[in-house]
Design a protein around this motif. Structure first.
Motif, PDB file in Angstrom:
ATOM      1  N   ALA A  51       0.761  -1.157   0.029  1.00 46.55           N
ATOM      2  CA  ALA A  51       0.234   0.067   0.037  1.00 46.55           C
ATOM      3  C   ALA A  51       0.945   1.213  -0.037  1.00 46.55           C
ATOM      4  O   ALA A  51       0.578   2.162  -0.642  1.00 46.55           O
ATOM      5  CB  ALA A  51      -0.962   0.107   1.081  1.00 46.55           C
ATOM      6  N   ALA A 108      -5.922   1.528  -2.035  1.00 45.33           N
ATOM      7  CA  ALA A 108      -4.879   1.363  -1.370  1.00 45.33           C
ATOM      8  C   ALA A 108      -3.907   2.407  -1.826  1.00 45.33           C
ATOM      9  O   ALA A 108      -3.343   3.373  -1.016  1.00 45.33           O
ATOM     10  CB  ALA A 108      -3.924   0.243  -1.450  1.00 45.33           C
ATOM     11  N   THR A 127      -4.106   5.177   1.249  1.00 45.72           N
ATOM     12  CA  THR A 127      -2.782   4.899   2.384  1.00 45.72           C
ATOM     13  C   THR A 127      -2.342   6.393   2.770  1.00 45.72           C
ATOM     14  O   THR A 127      -2.067   6.325   3.974  1.00 45.72           O
ATOM     15  CB  THR A 127      -2.025   3.803   1.770  1.00 45.72           C
ATOM     16  N   VAL A 186      -9.680  -1.959   5.778  1.00 49.62           N
ATOM     17  CA  VAL A 186      -9.778  -3.067   4.720  1.00 49.62           C
ATOM     18  C   VAL A 186     -10.364  -4.415   5.386  1.00 49.62           C
ATOM     19  O   VAL A 186     -11.418  -4.997   5.039  1.00 49.62           O
ATOM     20  CB  VAL A 186      -8.640  -3.617   3.928  1.00 49.62           C
ATOM     21  N   PHE A 195      -5.551   2.375   6.784  1.00 46.11           N
ATOM     22  CA  PHE A 195      -6.164   1.959   5.671  1.00 46.11           C
ATOM     23  C   PHE A 195      -6.372   0.071   5.903  1.00 46.11           C
ATOM     24  O   PHE A 195      -7.467  -0.275   5.454  1.00 46.11           O
ATOM     25  CB  PHE A 195      -5.089   2.135   4.410  1.00 46.11           C
ATOM     26  N   LEU A 196      -5.401  -0.538   6.477  1.00 48.33           N
ATOM     27  CA  LEU A 196      -5.640  -1.730   6.411  1.00 48.33           C
ATOM     28  C   LEU A 196      -6.589  -2.365   7.380  1.00 48.33           C
ATOM     29  O   LEU A 196      -7.267  -3.465   7.409  1.00 48.33           O
ATOM     30  CB  LEU A 196      -4.362  -2.651   6.615  1.00 48.33           C
ATOM     31  N   TYR A 205      -9.071  -2.564  -5.244  1.00 48.21           N
ATOM     32  CA  TYR A 205      -8.286  -2.685  -4.142  1.00 48.21           C
ATOM     33  C   TYR A 205      -7.176  -1.915  -4.081  1.00 48.21           C
ATOM     34  O   TYR A 205      -6.780  -0.968  -3.352  1.00 48.21           O
ATOM     35  CB  TYR A 205      -8.192  -3.943  -3.552  1.00 48.21           C
TER      36      TYR A 205
END
Length: 169
Positions: A25, A91, A95, A107, A103-104, A87
């Motif tokens: 990312a 990202a 990000t 997700v 971000f993650l 995706y």
């Protein structure tokens, strides 16, 4: 039943796959920023993926696909590439604003909310696994994690790409 090695190998690979996502990312975001638009970061990432997977398939002598079988499959077989592009583009674009962790965690939260619904309704050929209080509580805990990780003041500060940090050079 799987023995320990048969279970540990896929778990280790899944953990490794997860561990590299913050770097992916951040790299895509930086390329996009340097090229003027996050979509360039997504395009470069997907192009490099293609450049890696094709020789890997040749080295491993992966047999030709059965296109006839795939042509007879459900319509949604083809959305993987589209969703992958969504995706990677997200990202690269998000990000820098949320940071890799922010971000993650979003997700993962999005994945889990939709995954329990896919399981509940038995979508895409999966066996139905009904929602229950435990699964709902698990999703709520994950959503709580979004707040704890991103929380108030969770906007990421832009990194100076000229810094002395070797990962930003």
């Amino acid at each position: 039943m799987l023995n320990k090695v048969e279970l540990l190998a896929p778990l280790a690979l899944a953990l490794l796959a997860g561990a590299v996502l913050p770097f992916q990312a951040a790299a895509n975001a930086t390329i996009g920023r340097m090229m003027g638009n996050s979509l360039w970061g997504a395009l470069i990432s997907l192009s490099v993926s293609l450049a890696v997977i094709l020789p890997t398939m040749a080295i491993l002598r992966v047999p030709a696909p059965n296109f006839a079988a795939v042509a007879q499959g459900p319509w949604w077989l083809w959305i993987g590439g589209v969703l992958g592009a969504v995706y990677v583009a997200a990202a690269a674009g998000v990000t820098p604003k949320l940071g890799a962790g922010g971000f993650l965690v979003c997700v993962v939260a999005g994945q889990m909310v939709v995954a329990v619904l896919v399981d509940h309704f038995g979508l895409m050929g999966l066996a139905s696994k009904p929602l229950n209080v435990y699964r709902i509580a698990g999703v709520l805990l994950i959503l709580g994690g979004v707040f704890l990780i991103q929380g108030p003041g969770g906007k990421a500060k832009m990194a100076d790409t000229a810094s002395t940090n070797p990962l930003t050079r």
